[in-house]
Design an enzyme around this catalytic site. Structure first.
Site, PDB file in Angstrom:
ATOM      1  N   HIS A 134     -64.397  59.379  -5.778  1.00  0.00           N
ATOM      2  CA  HIS A 134     -65.740  59.102  -6.305  1.00  0.00           C
ATOM      3  C   HIS A 134     -66.166  57.665  -6.003  1.00  0.00           C
ATOM      4  O   HIS A 134     -65.958  56.784  -6.827  1.00  0.00           O
ATOM      5  CB  HIS A 134     -65.747  59.306  -7.820  1.00  0.00           C
ATOM      6  CG  HIS A 134     -65.697  60.732  -8.235  1.00  0.00           C
ATOM      7  ND1 HIS A 134     -66.822  61.527  -8.290  1.00  0.00           N
ATOM      8  CD2 HIS A 134     -64.668  61.513  -8.628  1.00  0.00           C
ATOM      9  CE1 HIS A 134     -66.485  62.749  -8.696  1.00  0.00           C
ATOM     10  NE2 HIS A 134     -65.175  62.769  -8.911  1.00  0.00           N
TER      11      HIS A 134
ATOM     12  N   CYS B  18     -66.679  65.211  -4.292  1.00  0.00           N
ATOM     13  CA  CYS B  18     -65.898  66.045  -5.203  1.00  0.00           C
ATOM     14  C   CYS B  18     -66.417  67.485  -5.182  1.00  0.00           C
ATOM     15  O   CYS B  18     -66.294  68.162  -4.176  1.00  0.00           O
ATOM     16  CB  CYS B  18     -65.924  65.431  -6.614  1.00  0.00           C
ATOM     17  SG  CYS B  18     -64.571  66.009  -7.652  1.00  0.00           S
TER      18      CYS B  18
ATOM     19  N   GLU C 286     -69.079  56.526  -6.191  1.00  0.00           N
ATOM     20  CA  GLU C 286     -70.137  56.122  -7.128  1.00  0.00           C
ATOM     21  C   GLU C 286     -69.549  55.596  -8.440  1.00  0.00           C
ATOM     22  O   GLU C 286     -70.250  54.977  -9.230  1.00  0.00           O
ATOM     23  CB  GLU C 286     -71.088  57.305  -7.387  1.00  0.00           C
ATOM     24  CG  GLU C 286     -70.625  58.338  -8.405  1.00  0.00           C
ATOM     25  CD  GLU C 286     -69.594  59.336  -7.886  1.00  0.00           C
ATOM     26  OE1 GLU C 286     -69.047  59.106  -6.782  1.00  0.00           O
ATOM     27  OE2 GLU C 286     -69.320  60.338  -8.577  1.00  0.00           O
TER      28      GLU C 286
END
Lengths: 777, 244
Positions: free
Chosen positions: B207, B90, B209
């Site tokens: 994302h 990002c 994560e």
């Protein structure tokens, strides 16, 4: 700053400030302009024993505004239950705090930014989020979630579309940048909010129990430090502005009273503040929010029973030549006041410098109980702190119900129970109402997954986040139906609490505590005061029965435009606790063949419904009745089923009634809409059966094998329950049959209405918010 | 006694996904993530570097444009040029582009609004240090949350990316089809993530994560971190931290 002690008595001549050169003279007009009544001014004279200086008048004006002083609401707020064994901090601090288990404490609060948002929607809403986040981290808690409860006039007006777009974008940009997930909230459209939108933001924060810190200026000789952004000329007298009615010309002339937000600085301030609190170098911290330095410093002194002295020339300012009056009343954002242990000022500065922020010693804690302001050593204000913070006069007024509203409530609605044309067409139309259609357009502008703790995202009954380590979680929701409250404030407030609790049990959380945002019109009008009093009584009754104490909140009065008040809107922000987030439940049906079960009873109620507003342009009738004891049984029953792990979904019946609730569960996953087949046997008018908003109902689904167990558990909890039908494939359509009417719609057509209504309204023309805030990510 | 791999998660002022990235590594065995403040000059022998998401410096000038001047970025650039694995997610992707470690730029989303929801991305190249645990054309479900994710590059750059297999992820429908409707921000060639020429620097807008545990809605991102650890473990012995 001069550390010399003054006499205990401010009224003695040597301590009395002399008028500052250039300051206006105190005349009755100047007093009136400051929003103080003649009686209140008399009280000021008595407290001081002399005429106030202009600076002092400004201080009293801000502290005794409704926004800071709660002068019209305090006696009513005392009626609310505020205690329970799990409440660590009740009303009166920056935020309420409860024990949520495993050594964790949850700080949470809701706050309004209605007036600023009416004038400048993007900045008004953004700074509303900023303010509520600061309320959370000044308690020592790390903010972990925000919710937004917002209301506008109907979207057929360009102005309302502009306000709606600006508010959503302001809320989103601010929270996204700071990195706090938005986990839910509500939006409501009705012409009652024309010109006076409501923007209430709620935040939740988590800390270890022992990390709690308060906004107290304790320890004589400790140093007051201004931390964060510099003080500018923005937002001066915002608190007083927020306590007045808006007029048509408010838009332009009021802009200087609206603050400008900087979420990047907020993020740095958040990290710096938490580091400061953990460092042990400070004993107190408070946001410079409404009424800025004035309220933070005087409230911190008031709570600690101490005094403070502030030297204006030390306050970091954005421009030269600011007067003490301006510095004290500025509402520039992203500023904090901290009380540092004497001798630790450099350590405080070092922490702030790491986060690229400033900290400046601006005063100290004294033992004289006075709020004393100096400018280059010269006293310009000297006020006893306690009478200033706690001596605001309070008013209990006579409340009288409006005849007009009573008439509407008692209106005979038997005619509207006859459907106008086809029920299926009416249903499709209703699901396209901005009050029922999917809110995806809104929450897809909010980061909902940052912090990797969001277990249930916006779009369902309540948001759920998990706590650090372990399996526990916290759920939150905001609820209020202003139409119910307008037609019957006591029942409406009860319904708001009951709906919030239903929303929480639907995700599997035990309702635990409440923060409230009391949005009303002008309390000086007897029918408005009636609404406030009745709403508080209804809320108190429901909160007592549900064991959900009120730990704080916010009051926003004078929500009127050109004499027309909003609906009474006592928003409930409720939090609940989950033992195991893996058991958290969504509102969406899962698979073909699953059984659909209704918990609760259908009644022939159509009053105050979205159906009436949409189809008959009518806000009338009695709102649905609330049976708090039945609600309590329902809550316990659903929680037991969730614990047992036998439910696949649970969803509250609210606006739009049973038909809307079923549709929302069928369409929960936009990529995989489902159909259903439901048969109802109630011999009541189909309009009421399908679209009536009878309370105390939850639609659940379960595997066919678990039906008997769900029904059995419902029986054991005294909850009426019956199988309505089953989930079907999308191709089999959406079918509700009842003895007196039926709804049969194509799932794709329903899905199209539900998901595309708000985008179709909002994405087709140029009502974009001001470019001011839209220029960055 | 075993050697733990060390992964640096860089915190810039305004980073807000640093803890999430840290946590994603914490869930795995054999790795020790560590936070590194942007003012530190040296990377101090770490095995991999993560530039997390957020709004470094508020993204006020242009996303990532100020962060690239942070003292630590000089070391990150050197580390990357020496072949060390660098993952930018990002805002981290934006910083990598600004720093010249990846080509192209990320413009405002074509809808001009911030977009936050789950997307599907297709693994285009499982041959990178970050994607070895994925199957070719495997479809992943991961969240996005950005206002400036519209990947843009000159035609010859896009041609080079295509030709060299440097497009690692593309936005797609749940069944893996590329379509405009499945492209959330207007990115050229549906690009969701790319690597540099040497393949050791990955930038991506989604994302991973945030998709490492089923309770969060998806664990499709976990193999990305596991792939990276496989790669590091297979690399030459390193001077890692000794733990018992």
């Amino acid at each position: 700053m001069s550390p010399t002690k003054t006499d205990q008595d401010a009224a003695t001549p040597e301590a009395a400030p002399r008028p500052r050169p250039g300051d206006p003279e105190i005349t009755p007009e100047v007093v009136a302009d400051h929003g103080l009544s003649p009686d209140e001014y008399e009280r000021v004279l008595r407290i001081l024993g002399r005429t106030p200086t202009f600076t002092e008048l400004g201080i009293f004006s801000a502290m005794w505004s409704e926004h800071c002083g709660y002068k019209n609401s305090k006696p009513l707020l005392r009626l609310l239950p505020t205690e329970a064994p799990w409440v660590i901090q009740g009303p009166g601090e920056n935020a309420g705090v409860i024990d949520v288990g495993d050594g964790h404490a949850l700080a949470f609060k809701i706050e309004s930014h209605n007036h600023p948002s009416a004038v400048e929607p993007y900045q008004g809403a953004a700074t509303g989020v900023g303010g509520i986040l600061r309320d959370i981290f000044t308690m020592g808690a790390r903010p972990v979630a925000v919710l937004d409860s917002i209301r506008f006039g109907d979207l057929d007006s360009g102005r309302n579309r502009y306000l709606f777009a600006g508010v959503v974008s302001g809320i989103g940009d601010y929270g996204n940048c700071v990195g706090i997930p938005n986990i839910g909230g509500e939006v409501f459209f009705d012409r009652a909010y024309d010109g006076n939108p409501l923007v209430n933001a709620m935040a939740l924060g988590i800390m270890k129990r022992e990390e709690l810190i308060k906004g107290e200026a304790s320890g004589i000789g400790n140093t007051l430090m201004a931390v964060g952004a510099r003080t500018g000329r923005d937002g001066i007298h915002g608190a007083t502005f927020a306590s007045e009615e808006l007029s048509e010309d408010a838009d332009e002339s009021s802009r200087p009273q609206v603050q400008v937000g900087d979420p990047f600085t907020e993020k740095l301030l958040l990290e710096a503040s938490l580091e400061l609190i953990r460092s042990g170098h400070i004993v107190g911290i408070q946001d410079m929010g409404a009424a800025g330095l004035t309220s933070s410093a005087s409230e911190m002194a008031g709570r600690a029973g101490s005094g403070v002295v502030l030297e204006m020339s030390k306050v970091p300012v954005r421009e030269p030549g600011m007067t003490p009056y301006e510095i004290l009343l500025s509402e520039s954002q992203e500023r904090m006041l901290v009380v540092a242990l004497r001798g630790r000022e450099d350590e405080v500065r070092r922490i702030l410098e790491k986060w690229e922020l400033e900290a400046e010693a601006v005063g100290e804690v004294t033992d004289d109980g006075h709020f004393r302001i100096e400018e280059n050593g010269r006293v310009v204000a000297n006020i006893p702190a306690l009478p200033l913070t706690d001596g605001c006069p309070t008013y209990e007024r006579e409340g009288v119900e409006s005849d007009e509203i009573r008439g509407l409530r008692e209106q005979n609605l038997s005619e509207v129970l006859e459907p106008r044309g086809d029920l299926s067409a009416a249903f499709l139309d209703l699901m396209g109402s901005p009050n029922l259609a999917s809110r995806r357009w809104i929450y897809e502008q909010y980061d909902t997954t940052v912090r990797t703790s969001t277990v249930v995202r916006p779009g369902g009954d309540a948001g759920v986040i998990r706590l650090p380590h372990g399996k526990r979680g916290v759920a939150a929701t905001t609820d209020c139906n202003g139409r119910y409250c307008w037609l019957d404030p006591r029942e409406g407030a009860k319904a708001a609490v009951a709906e919030a609790a239903r929303n929480l049990v639907c995700v599997g959380a035990l309702p635990t505590a409440i923060t409230n945002n009391l949005n009303f019109g002008n309390p000086l009008k007897p029918h408005i005061y009636f609404q406030m009093r009745e709403a508080v009584l209804g809320m108190a009754e429901a909160c007592s029965l549900f064991e959900t104490p009120v730990t704080g909140g916010n009051v926003s009065l004078f929500n009127e435009t050109d004499g027309k008040a909003i609906y009474p809107t006592p928003v409930i922000g409720m939090v609940g606790v989950l033992d195991d987030v893996e058991r958290a439940l969504g509102h969406g049906f899962r698979d073909e063949g699953d059984a659909i079960i209704l918990l609760g009873e259908n009644r022939e109620e159509i009053g105050a419904s979205e159906y009436l507003y949409r189809n008959h342009d009518l806000v009338a009738g009695a709102p649905p009745l609330v049976d708090l004891v039945a609600e309590r049984r329902l809550q316990h029953g659903v929680l037991a089923m969730v614990q047992k792990g036998i439910l696949l979904s649970a969803h509250d019946c609210a606006e739009g009634g049973l038909a809307a609730a079923l549709a929302e569960s069928a369409l929960a996953d936009p990529e995989r809409p489902l159909g259903l087949r439901v048969e109802l046997h109630d011999r009541i008018a189909p309009v009421a059966l399908f679209f009536g908003e009878t309370q105390g109902r939850i639609v659940v689904s379960c595997a066919p094998d678990d039906v008997d167990e769900v029904l059995g558990m419902a029986r054991n909890h005294g909850v009426p329950a019956r199988v309505l039908g089953a989930v079907r494939a999308a191709e089999q359509g959406f079918r509700l049959d009842a003895p007196l009417g039926s709804i049969r719609v194509d799932t794709a057509a329903l899905s199209e209405r539900y998901f595309n209504s708000i985008p179709a309204i909002m994405d087709t023309d140029g009502d974009l918010p001001d470019a001011a805030g839209a220029s960055h990510e | 006694m075993s050697v733990k791999l060390r992964v640096a998660v860089v915190t810039f002022p305004g980073s807000n996904c640093d803890h999430d990235c840290y946590r994603a590594f914490r869930l795995l065995d054999g790795v020790e993530p560590e936070f590194r403040w942007h003012r530190e000059a040296e990377l101090d022998g770490v095995d991999a570097v993560v530039l997390p998401g957020g709004f470094s410096y508020g993204d006020y000038l242009r996303a990532g444009s100020i962060a690239r001047f942070s003292p630590i970025m000089e070391s990150v650039v050197r580390f990357a040029r020496e072949g060390g694995p660098v993952l930018g997610i990002c805002n981290g992707f934006q910083i990598l582009c600004e720093a010249g470690l990846l080509p192209g730029a990320l413009l405002r989303n074509n809808g001009l609004r911030f977009r936050s929801h789950d997307v599907h991305i297709r693994v285009e190249n499982p041959g990178t240090p970050f994607t070895s645990r994925y199957e070719p054309h495997q479809v992943l479900r991961v969240p996005i949350a950005h206002g400036e994710g519209n990947y843009h590059a000159a035609p010859e750059v896009l041609a080079e990316l295509e030709g060299a297999g440097r497009i690692v992820f593309r936005y797609c429908t749940p069944d893996g089809t590329l379509s405009e409707a499945a492209n959330p921000n207007g990115s050229a060639h549906h690009i969701a993530g790319i690597v540099n020429e040497a393949g050791n620097v990955l930038g991506m807008m989604p994302h991973p994560e945030r998709a490492v545990e089923p309770v969060l809605g998806s664990s499709d991102g976990a193999p990305l971190f596991e792939s990276l650890l496989d790669h590091l473990a297979a690399a030459a012995p390193h001077a890692g931290e000794l733990t018992t």
